[in-house]
Structure formats: structure tokens, C-alpha cells
Write a protein that holds these residues in place. Sequence first.
Motif, mmCIF file in Angstrom:
data_model
loop_
_atom_site.group_PDB
_atom_site.id
_atom_site.type_symbol
_atom_site.label_atom_id
_atom_site.label_comp_id
_atom_site.label_asym_id
_atom_site.label_seq_id
_atom_site.Cartn_x
_atom_site.Cartn_y
_atom_site.Cartn_z
ATOM 1 N N ILE A 121 35.376 -26.862 2.123
ATOM 2 C CA ILE A 121 34.764 -26.503 0.833
ATOM 3 C C ILE A 121 33.670 -27.492 0.480
ATOM 4 N N LEU A 122 33.930 -28.761 0.699
ATOM 5 C CA LEU A 122 32.943 -29.804 0.397
ATOM 6 C C LEU A 122 31.695 -29.659 1.271
ATOM 7 N N ASP A 123 31.873 -29.218 2.514
ATOM 8 C CA ASP A 123 30.727 -29.027 3.403
ATOM 9 C C ASP A 123 29.873 -27.824 2.995
ATOM 10 N N ARG A 124 30.510 -26.764 2.479
ATOM 11 C CA ARG A 124 29.764 -25.564 2.101
ATOM 12 C C ARG A 124 29.179 -25.642 0.698
ATOM 13 N N ALA A 125 29.717 -26.480 -0.161
ATOM 14 C CA ALA A 125 29.323 -26.514 -1.572
ATOM 15 C C ALA A 125 27.839 -26.775 -1.812
ATOM 16 N N PRO A 126 27.189 -27.697 -1.105
ATOM 17 C CA PRO A 126 25.778 -27.964 -1.435
ATOM 18 C C PRO A 126 24.767 -27.011 -0.791
ATOM 19 N N LEU A 127 25.216 -25.939 -0.160
ATOM 20 C CA LEU A 127 24.306 -25.042 0.533
ATOM 21 C C LEU A 127 23.318 -24.337 -0.396
ATOM 22 N N LEU A 128 23.566 -24.356 -1.693
ATOM 23 C CA LEU A 128 22.736 -23.608 -2.631
ATOM 24 C C LEU A 128 21.709 -24.458 -3.361
#
Length: 185
Positions: A121-128
Amino acid sequence: MSILLWAILAIAAGAAAIAIGTRRVLRRPPPLALPPGETLAPTALQVMARRALLVGLALIAAAGVIVVRAGADTFYDDDTTRVTVTLLMLAALVVLASFAIRARALSVRPGSPVDERDVAILDRAPLLEGNAMLVTLVFWVIGLQETYHRAGAVPLVWLYLVMWSMLLLKALVLPLGVLIGYRRS
């Protein structure tokens, strides 16, 4: 349209970009089979994200209220008001950045309460971050261009507020992405 309305529209557009992008980026895994009425306790990462987001948003809202009440020109010309708003925005940035630093540190520390799901989740969170910042910047530029087209120049106060809104939006994406990632998992 008033420049303050354009500013609010720019910030709302950034938030909408985060919400829409999050739905597309963060995939929902299969649901956990829990007995009816039972829920999972929030993880340490989730609690940290919620606290950072609440404190950060409160500080940002306080700064926004001061700018709106004083008016942009008065805000920029009055040193006390400008320094107060700058300190509130710096405090929000520190709170949100400290969450990011602590979350990353926990994700690599052996024996921490962060597990594989938390790391994913932490790895995907800043994708935006990029999309939200671009959409917000587009609205800022359109609003400033439409408002100050005849003058031929944008007052410095608006460039200052654009810079701060971009920094704070970037900082808000990580805890928001973490909380949305848990809702979707």
C-alpha cells in the motif's frame, strides 16, 4: 470569476484527480473472509496516516481561512499575516513529511509493525502525485490567466500561493493514498 473561486476550483480539481486516480491505480484485492460484524483493527501505518492527515488538513485549513478573511493583497502586504500563514503551511508540511519519513523507516526496519500488505500500500500510495499536481496547476494557470489577462502580469501573491498549494498537495497524497489503499484492501 473571482480569483479566489479559481483558487478553490484548482484545489478541488487536485483533490478530484487524486480520488479518480486512486480508484484506477489501487486495485482491490479479494475480500478477507471475516465473521459477520467483525472488523480488522487499524494498522500502525493507517493510524499514523490518519493522524498526519487530520493535523495537516487542520493547519492548511487555518492558513486558508486567514488568507480568505484577510484577502490576498492584504495577506501579502501585512508581514504578520504573511508570516503566520507561512508558519502554518510549514507546520503542515513538517507534519506530512514526518509521516512519509516515519512510514518509510518503519517499512524497512526489521521487527516493525509494518507487514507486506502495508509495504504494498505504501508503495502504491504516491502514484497519483504527478497527476494531482498537474490538474491543480492547470486550473491555477487558467484562473490566473483569465483574471489577469488584461493586466499582463500576475501579482506575486498568487505565485506564492500556487507554490504552497503544489507543495502541500504533494505532501497530502501519501497519507491519502495510504488510507484509500486500506479502504480498498
